[in-house]
Enzyme design. Structure first.
Site: not given
Ligand code: ADP
Ligand code: MG
Ligand code: MG
Length: 880
Positions: A22, A91, A100, A102, A333, A449, A764, A832, A852
């Site tokens: 991220k 985050r 989802g 962490m 990503r 999810h 082998s 093998c 192989y």
């Molecule tokens: P995950 O990895 O579980 O997607 P994120 O860190 O991306 O968690 O955040 C969870 C939600 O909060 C996501 O929808 C993200 O877009 C939103 N979010 C995170 N940071 C901000 C921010 N600075 N302003 C607005 N929304 C945010």
């Molecule tokens: Mg996210």
């Protein structure tokens, strides 16, 4: 001192190890000039140190403070400043995406004072400010303070009292803030922390700690993500999708992760904050509708998506937020995709000129190919269809409906096939999803999810089947037409079409298998993509691919799948069935004459076995292993026979008595380490000679046959010399040329490979036995008894029988390869064991310089592809 904090302007996409996916991609987008809210990333290194020492590393807090001060300067407001607060999100973000798994906390910096400042900032929008504040307490309470999230959810539901959340007003949220603060006080014995800096500090530590949360640990094990990477933490200034209907939040893919086709694929939710989309508080709208709501924002988003695709040269997924008509990018990503889409996209990108074929081959993998070889449902099951949801993750799954993760785990442990049915899944359902054959949900889209996690696991999933009413409590669901499906009823789900069927639907083979089988029909886009990728993988690989096959039918299939020979033809099954009697005679023989008679009866049968296989392989090499397993396997069970003899008393059959004596004589405490392989050949005169003669005669009978005779379980060159000399003599007598070589499956053989190569023309590696003997594990016993504990403890990340243990067993392979070739430079090397079809092990074999790999016929395409990838990726690069 190491640098622990990077501004978004300092990082880039290649720093995933340090900044997490991220953080690295937020930096990349920032540098591309895309609208990313400013912020900074705390490294995974800081996380690892924190987890090791149990406290924040020296200097980290000062560094965070400096970056925060810079951010405050840039934004013109301070964190939590009473009259004009800067708010941030904290985050998580690890190297490999763990959807989802962490924690993330939004709206940090709010308290009883700054909430009024936020009202002012938002032009008097009270509702928005109080909504944001209650969200902070809720997320903070749940993720940082470990309070049961249900408590907050229940309070919200009670307040909504059946109403849509959009109906709630400022006063409602203000009241909710008080309720939430009460919950925090009650649950923790303390007030919700009002100090913004304390909020941030606690949130950072909570994100670090979430790396080791049970569900994250479980997910990593499932996905084979190393346990010691740690997560980065992103501190990102807040933008708000919840300040009115001109605001909103959404997720999107730059192309369809199911088919790979270009187009607009995403969900959008007005007047909402990030999490709401995935959590499914309200039904999202398709992203196309944003065009109607806010054309400029929509157009800008489309352009950004194109920029991202061209920049990453791949399908991307994104998270974005619109704050009063202004678009903000919050995440991107390279997106997960289905196996079929992976092949199609790779080829589409080649056609678009974004990547070349070499890269296309590295963009797919053997696990995906294996998935495409799964059977599908027969097309004529329509009458059994009860509803249709979204095709979230392909495959055909049949099983009993279950309605909780626990029940799924329970029944699966009893060997039942189950389908986990939920309204929607959450991270606590992970164990159930792993245990189930497939997952069915009634809510949530392709980015829910259930969909994301199932795709990641390669598990069949149908999501958002909205016509279903799922009742977890009553353990049943209802479908249109008054159909009720209760726990234990069998259903079938098709993750490729989204169809849900009542009862068990018959399945048909996959078109990819039919293509490998030689079907020439290339109408199917997927088949065409697979064909192009496989053709290039074959042209690129150095490793040859052979099959483990011991009958003509398997040999023929293996050839169709692209095998370039047989690497292991086992001969022991050729002694079973109605030939058992002959073997018994052999073992019981008390004179040379009796023994020779039994061998003479076996020889023509063996010759016929080998002839068929040579014919099927039409001039390709066939490695035949002389008989391996312990002799007692061919004799009656000791206990049964003793009972029979004892019951008969004086009337016992003379033959039974003789057999019993033999069984007793041959009984071993530890047959795996007993009289088998070459040992047997040396102890029973004439047995190996008979097999070699049969091979020679068969080779003579089939034009162009290429036999390779392989001696099992050799530990010392002297063992091999005896057998080899005799084999050479027989071959010379028959006028047949054949290589004579050995398995390397006893550690001593690997360690004395330099000597053994004097007598062997090929090695082998029998990595099943080699693993067993190197670790001292009896495979049949340990897998059930303590492997799960070992996996849990992290003794190994994956069973060494599944994927070759590079450090131990792999080291023996390398030693043997090197020393063997020092003695005999043209020594042919192969593997093998079951490992021959395991992607990771194939890469190892490539790097260890083997000639192989040999694997079961169905794994051959996988091995071909992985061998191609191994040749095309650079050493040490991530192939995930
Ligand atoms: P995950 O990895 O579980 O997607 P994120 O860190 O991306 O968690 O955040 C969870 C939600 O909060 C996501 O929808 C993200 O877009 C939103 N979010 C995170 N940071 C901000 C921010 N600075 N302003 C607005 N929304 C945010
Ligand atoms: Mg996210
Ligand atoms: Mg063996």
């Amino acid at each position: 001192m190491p640098k622990y904090v990077y501004d978004f302007t300092e990082g880039n996409k290649d720093l995933k190890d340090l900044l997490g996916g991220k953080g690295a991609n937020l930096a990349e987008m920032t540098n591309l000039g895309l609208p990313v809210p400013p912020g900074f990333t705390i490294t995974t290194d800081a996380c690892r140190r924190f987890l090791e020492d149990g406290r924040l590393p020296d200097g980290l807090e000062e560094e965070i403070a400096a970056h925060l001060a810079a951010l405050e300067g840039q934004m013109g407001r301070r964190l939590g400043q009473a009259d004009d607060p800067l708010l941030v999100s904290v985050r998580s973000g690890a190297k490999f995406s763990m959807p989802g798994m962490m924690e993330t906390v939004l709206n940090i910096g709010l308290n009883d004072e700054s909430v009024h400042g936020l009202v002012k900032q938002a032009g008097g929008n009270e509702r928005f400010a109080w909504d944001s504040y209650r969200r902070l307490i809720q997320m903070f309470g749940k993720t940082v303070q470990g309070i049961d999230g249900e408590l907050f959810d229940e309070a919200l539901e009670e307040l909504k009292n059946g109403r849509d959340d959009l109906k709630l007003e400022a006063a409602d949220f203000q009241r909710l803030v008080e309720t939430y603060k009460g919950i925090v006080r009650e649950q923790t014995g303390q007030d919700f922390p009002a100090d913004p800096h304390q909020q941030m500090r606690m949130a950072v530590m909570a994100v670090f700690e979430s790396w080791n949360a049970p569900r994250a640990t479980l997910y990593r094990r499932q996905e084979r993500i190393p346990a010691d990477l740690g997560t980065a933490v992103n501190v990102c200034s807040m933008v708000f999708g919840n300040c009115g209907m001109d605001s909103g939040t959404g997720v999107a893919f730059t192309r369809d992760p199911g088919s790979g086709h270009q187009g607009v694929y995403g969900d959008y939710l007005q007047n909402a904050q990030g999490e709401d989309v995935v959590a499914g508080i309200r039904n999202t709208m398709p992203l196309q509708e944003l065009e109607r709501i806010d054309k400029p924002v929509y157009d800008e988003l489309m352009k950004i998506m194109e920029t991202l695709e061209n920049h990453y040269r791949d399908l991307c997924d994104i998270e974005f937020t619109v704050e009063r008509g202004k678009l903000w990018m919050l995440q991107t990503r390279v997106g997960k995709r289905t196996a079929g889409a992976a092949f199609r996209i790779a080829v589409q990108l080649v056609d678009q000129g974004l990547i070349d074929l070499d890269e296309a081959v590295t963009r797919v993998n053997g696990a995906q190919l294996a998935q495409l070889m799964f059977p599908r449902f027969a097309g004529d099951a329509e009458s059994a269809r009860i509803t249709k949801g979204m095709n979230a993750s392909p495959g055909a799954a049949v099983g009993k409906a279950v309605f909780s993760s626990e029940r799924a785990v329970e029944l699966a442990a009893q060997g039942e096939a189950v389908i986990l049915v939920r309204r929607e899944t959450n991270p606590d359902d992970l164990a159930g999803m792993i245990a189930a054959r497939g997952v069915l949900t009634s809510r949530g889209g392709k980015t829910s999810h259930a969909a994301v996690v199932a795709r990641g696991m390669g598990k069949t999933c149908v999501c958002g089947a909205e016509e279903l009413e799922v009742s977890t409590k009553e353990r049943r669901f209802t479908a249109p037409g008054g159909i009720v499906v209760s726990e234990g009823d069998v259903i079938s789900i098709d993750g490729s079409s989204g169809a849900v069927y009542l009862g068990e639907v018959p399945v048909v083979p996959s078109p990819v298998v039919e293509y490998f089988e030689g079907a020439t029909d290339q109408d199917d886009e997927l088949v065409r993509a697979v064909d192009r990728i496989m053709t290039h993988a074959d042209a690129s690989r150095r490793l040859r691919v052979r099959a483990n096959a011991d009958n003509a039918e398997d040999a023929a299939r293996a050839r169709r799948f692209g095998a370039e020979g047989i690497g292991l033809c086992r001969t022991e099954h050729m002694f079973l069935g109605d030939r058992r009697q002959l073997v018994e005679d052999l073992v019981l023989a008390t004179s040379d004459a009796e023994r020779e008679q039994a061998l003479a009866a076996l020889e023509p049968l063996q010759k016929a076995d080998f002839t068929e296989i040579f014919q099927a392989m039409a001039g390709l090499p066939v490695t035949i292993r002389l008989i391996d397993p312990p002799l007692h396997e061919f004799l009656p069970d000791y206990t049964e026979l003793s009972v029979k003899v004892a019951l008969a008393g004086d009337d016992a059959d003379d033959k039974d008595l003789r057999v019993l004596a033999a069984v007793k004589r041959l009984h071993e405490q530890n047959p795996m380490l007993g009289l088998r392989g070459v040992r047997l050949g040396l102890v029973i005169p004439g047995l190996f000679a008979m097999q070699v003669r049969a091979i020679a005669e068969a080779a003579k009978a089939v034009e162009g046959a290429r036999a390779e005779i392989m001696i099992p379980l050799v530990g010392a060159v002297q063992e091999l010399e005896h057998v080899r000399d005799e084999a050479r003599r027989i071959l010379a007598e028959a006028g047949v040329e054949a290589l004579v070589g050995t398995m390397i499956e006893v550690p001593r053989a690997a360690l004395t490979a330099g000597q053994i190569a004097e007598a062997a023309e090929f090695f082998s590696f029998g990595t099943n036995d080699l693993t067993q003997m190197t670790w001292g594990f009896s495979r049949d016993d340990v897998e059930a008894s303590f492997f799960s504990k070992y996996l849990e403890l992290g003794v190994f990340g994956v069973s060494p029988f599944e994927s070759l243990d590079r450090d131990g067993v792999g080291r023996l392979v390398r030693i043997a390869a090197e020393e063997g070739r020092r003695t005999r430079p043209d020594l042919k090397l192969g593997i093998c064991g079951e490992h021959g079809g395991d992607p990771d092990s194939v890469h190892f074999c490539h790097r260890a310089g083997l000639d192989y790999v040999s694997c079961s016929p169905f794994r051959i395409p996988v091995a071909r592809l992985e061998a191609g990838r191994a040749a095309l990726v650079s050493e040490g690069s991530d192939t995930r």
